[in-house]
Design an enzyme around this catalytic site. Sequence first.
Site, PDB file in Angstrom:
ATOM      1  N   ASP A 185       2.939  70.366  94.965  1.00 40.22           N
ATOM      2  CA  ASP A 185       1.591  70.223  94.311  1.00 40.22           C
ATOM      3  C   ASP A 185       0.782  69.418  95.057  1.00 40.22           C
ATOM      4  O   ASP A 185       1.089  68.199  95.138  1.00 40.22           O
ATOM      5  CB  ASP A 185       1.442  70.293  92.730  1.00 40.22           C
ATOM      6  N   ILE A 186      -0.464  69.664  95.338  1.00 44.89           N
ATOM      7  CA  ILE A 186      -1.364  68.740  96.049  1.00 44.89           C
ATOM      8  C   ILE A 186      -2.011  67.762  94.893  1.00 44.89           C
ATOM      9  O   ILE A 186      -2.439  68.025  93.868  1.00 44.89           O
ATOM     10  CB  ILE A 186      -2.637  69.479  96.786  1.00 44.89           C
ATOM     11  N   ASN A 228     -12.389  69.749  95.411  1.00 49.74           N
ATOM     12  CA  ASN A 228     -13.171  70.727  95.128  1.00 49.74           C
ATOM     13  C   ASN A 228     -14.525  70.118  94.367  1.00 49.74           C
ATOM     14  O   ASN A 228     -15.490  70.703  95.016  1.00 49.74           O
ATOM     15  CB  ASN A 228     -12.485  71.765  94.110  1.00 49.74           C
ATOM     16  N   HIS A 234     -15.739  74.000  97.503  1.00 51.18           N
ATOM     17  CA  HIS A 234     -14.576  74.838  97.444  1.00 51.18           C
ATOM     18  C   HIS A 234     -14.198  75.245  98.832  1.00 51.18           C
ATOM     19  O   HIS A 234     -13.002  75.422  99.338  1.00 51.18           O
ATOM     20  CB  HIS A 234     -14.946  76.031  96.850  1.00 51.18           C
ATOM     21  N   ASP A 290     -10.728  74.985 100.365  1.00 47.42           N
ATOM     22  CA  ASP A 290     -10.030  76.127 101.404  1.00 47.42           C
ATOM     23  C   ASP A 290      -9.598  75.651 102.361  1.00 47.42           C
ATOM     24  O   ASP A 290      -8.237  75.920 103.046  1.00 47.42           O
ATOM     25  CB  ASP A 290     -10.912  77.238 101.319  1.00 47.42           C
ATOM     26  N   GLU A 322      -3.229  75.285  93.900  1.00 48.36           N
ATOM     27  CA  GLU A 322      -2.883  74.254  94.965  1.00 48.36           C
ATOM     28  C   GLU A 322      -1.284  74.018  94.961  1.00 48.36           C
ATOM     29  O   GLU A 322      -0.420  73.099  95.482  1.00 48.36           O
ATOM     30  CB  GLU A 322      -3.606  73.078  95.028  1.00 48.36           C
TER      31      GLU A 322
END
Length: 351
Positions: free
Chosen positions: A227-228, A235, A240, A244, A270
């Site tokens: 997980d980031i 974001n 966003h 991305d 994420e």
Amino acid sequence: MKKLFASKLISFFSLILFIINIFIVWSIYSIHSSLERDAKLISNIGFIRGSTQRILKFELLKNIDSADYSISEVDKIFAIYVADGKAAEFRFDPEIYQPFKSLYGEWNAFKDVLYKNRAGQQQFLQELSLLSESIWSGSNSLMLRKVIGSDRKTSNIKKLYYYVFFLFGSSFIFYLISKIFVQKVEHSSCHDSLTSVYNRSQFDLDIKEEIDRYERNKREFSLLIMDIDHFKKVNDSLGHAEGDRVLKKMAGTVRQCIRKTDFFYRIGGEEFAVLSPETDHESALLLAEKIRSVVEKEFSKDKSKITISIGASVYTDGMSHCDYYNQADKALYEAKRTGRNKSVIFDTKIQ
């Protein structure tokens, strides 16, 4: 839904091509059969034409047996095409029906005059000669009609052969397009559209398959969930679009760290996962640390300086895929709880 639509579309066009193929094959067969009948008819008309001349010659030579034999042969030919006053072979060919019917009438008149001549009441040779010439002329006209008709059919069958070649080429092109289209649909159904790695649906299928494989050969495999860290801040602060970009770059970085035999998935916003076959406890932790450190280094000079946390688990006999996933997820939670940007492998101490 996409697979279902693609399948229906391909089935529809395949059915259309099949129907066209059947129609063309049937048309070619029908024309071939018609040409065979035409050839036989032309031969028979030629026999009728020549027989009237031979019969007249035999009559002049008083060779009655030969004349009667020729008459019986001609009668057999007319019997093939004429039944109860109807030309059975010509029921779909009105252009031939009337001339052939007239020829049949002239033949019967020729025989009547011939039998009168044999009775010796008076000479009918001139009338026989005229009728013979009329049958000759009528036969020539019929043969010419059939030859012209056969030429048209031959021309049509050539066109059909062109259609066959065209259809073959179209079918081949359709096959290629269908194959490419199906590949794209299949790819989109099991891959994440943003990062091009496998999606959650494929992950659920593969983890069950790996468990089944373990039950057969008892070879260990590991699951890594990553997980980031603080991705929401990316974001919220940079937008966003930047989020991305980070996801795509991070996916590309992880892909370079894993083996060709490993499987990489995006299973959430994420959140990503790696299924690593034939990987034990120690190897799983080494792989997780490799991925974590490479990602940290890759983004150290990026405007979005992200890190990742990784939870790992090694499958043990008897676990369901849900239990197995939960173990890796608990290890990920432990990595988050104890400071982030670290790798943790599940053990019984983790609650």
